[in-house]
Design an enzyme around this catalytic site. Structure first.
Site, PDB file in Angstrom:
ATOM      1  N   HIS A 141       0.830  -1.204   0.000  1.00  0.00           N
ATOM      2  CA  HIS A 141       0.000   0.000   0.000  1.00  0.00           C
ATOM      3  C   HIS A 141       0.867   1.258   0.000  1.00  0.00           C
ATOM      4  CE1 HIS A 141      -4.042  -1.680   0.496  1.00  0.00           C
ATOM      5  NE2 HIS A 141      -3.449  -2.654   1.176  1.00  0.00           N
ATOM      6  N   LYS A 194      14.020  -7.534   2.069  1.00  0.00           N
ATOM      7  CA  LYS A 194      15.122  -7.129   1.193  1.00  0.00           C
ATOM      8  C   LYS A 194      15.622  -8.339   0.415  1.00  0.00           C
ATOM      9  CE  LYS A 194      16.691  -3.497   4.359  1.00  0.00           C
ATOM     10  NZ  LYS A 194      17.828  -2.993   5.189  1.00  0.00           N
TER      11      LYS A 194
END
Length: 213
Positions: A141, A194
């Site tokens: 989002h 990551k």
């Protein structure tokens, strides 16, 4: 089958497999392409099958939910297993959005009760094992504008890639934009936000980070 499995146990396995094969014969009528044996467990839901392609010996185990509505389709390679209770969801059920989809390579599996949110493209290589209750979210989002609600700001979709020969431990969460390199091992309970280099072992310490929007 293992040589130590004998008698009644073997009979039960054959009986259950025969039932899955019969369900597969019915379900394949509604799927765009199925190359070989297709095993389907009890209570499996498959929708928008015209967007789904399956290789040989694909297994959808009991109560899996495979929602095929997406722009690039769902592609399952040979000997892929979608375990009990897995949900694969690229788009909303009512067509309010249209996600991209999923590609899984040969001999890969998603463990029981996993969630694959493939509104952004998710690519899973060959010989990848995802443990129980893993979640993949190929969407995030937008929330930078504090004068608008988060819901109003929409989403970004970078996609997720898991390269060949990876082992993803149970309850792992993989977030949008991540690439996990070939041959990597991800510890159970990790939150992967990551990229992970090839042949890495990720041990998650779960730090808590709070920052202002």
């Amino acid at each position: 089958m293992h040589s130590d499995v004998k008698g009644m146990d073997k009979f039960i396995i054959y009986k259950n497999t025969a039932g899955k094969a019969l369900r597969g014969l019915w379900k394949r009528l509604f799927i765009r392409k199925v190359k070989g044996l297709f095993l389907v467990g009890k209570g499996v839901t498959v929708t928008h099958g015209s967007h789904i392609r399956c290789g040989r010996n694909v297994k959808f185990e009991d109560y899996a939910e495979i929602h095929g509505l997406c722009s690039e389709g769902l592609t399952f390679g040979d000997n892929v297993t979608i375990s009990r209770g897995v949900m694969i969801r690229p788009s909303s059920y009512y067509g309010g959005d249209l996600g991209k989809g999923l590609v899984m390579g040969d001999h890969s599996s998603i463990g029981p009760y996993g969630y694959v949110g493939c509104s952004g493209k998710i690519t899973i290589g060959s010989n990848v094992m995802l443990g129980p209750k893993c979640s993949l979210f190929a969407e995030n989002h937008v929330f930078e504008n504090t004068d608008a609600t988060i819901k109003e700001q929409g989403v970004k979709q970078k996609g997720i890639t898991i390269e060949d020969d990876c082992w993803i431990g149970s309850n792992t969460i993989i977030l949008d934009g991540v690439t996990i390199g070939k041959g990597s091992v991800i510890a159970a309970g990790s939150v992967v936000s990551k990229d992970v280099p090839a042949y890495s072992v990720l041990i998650q310490k779960k730090p808590t980070e709070i920052r202002e929007r």
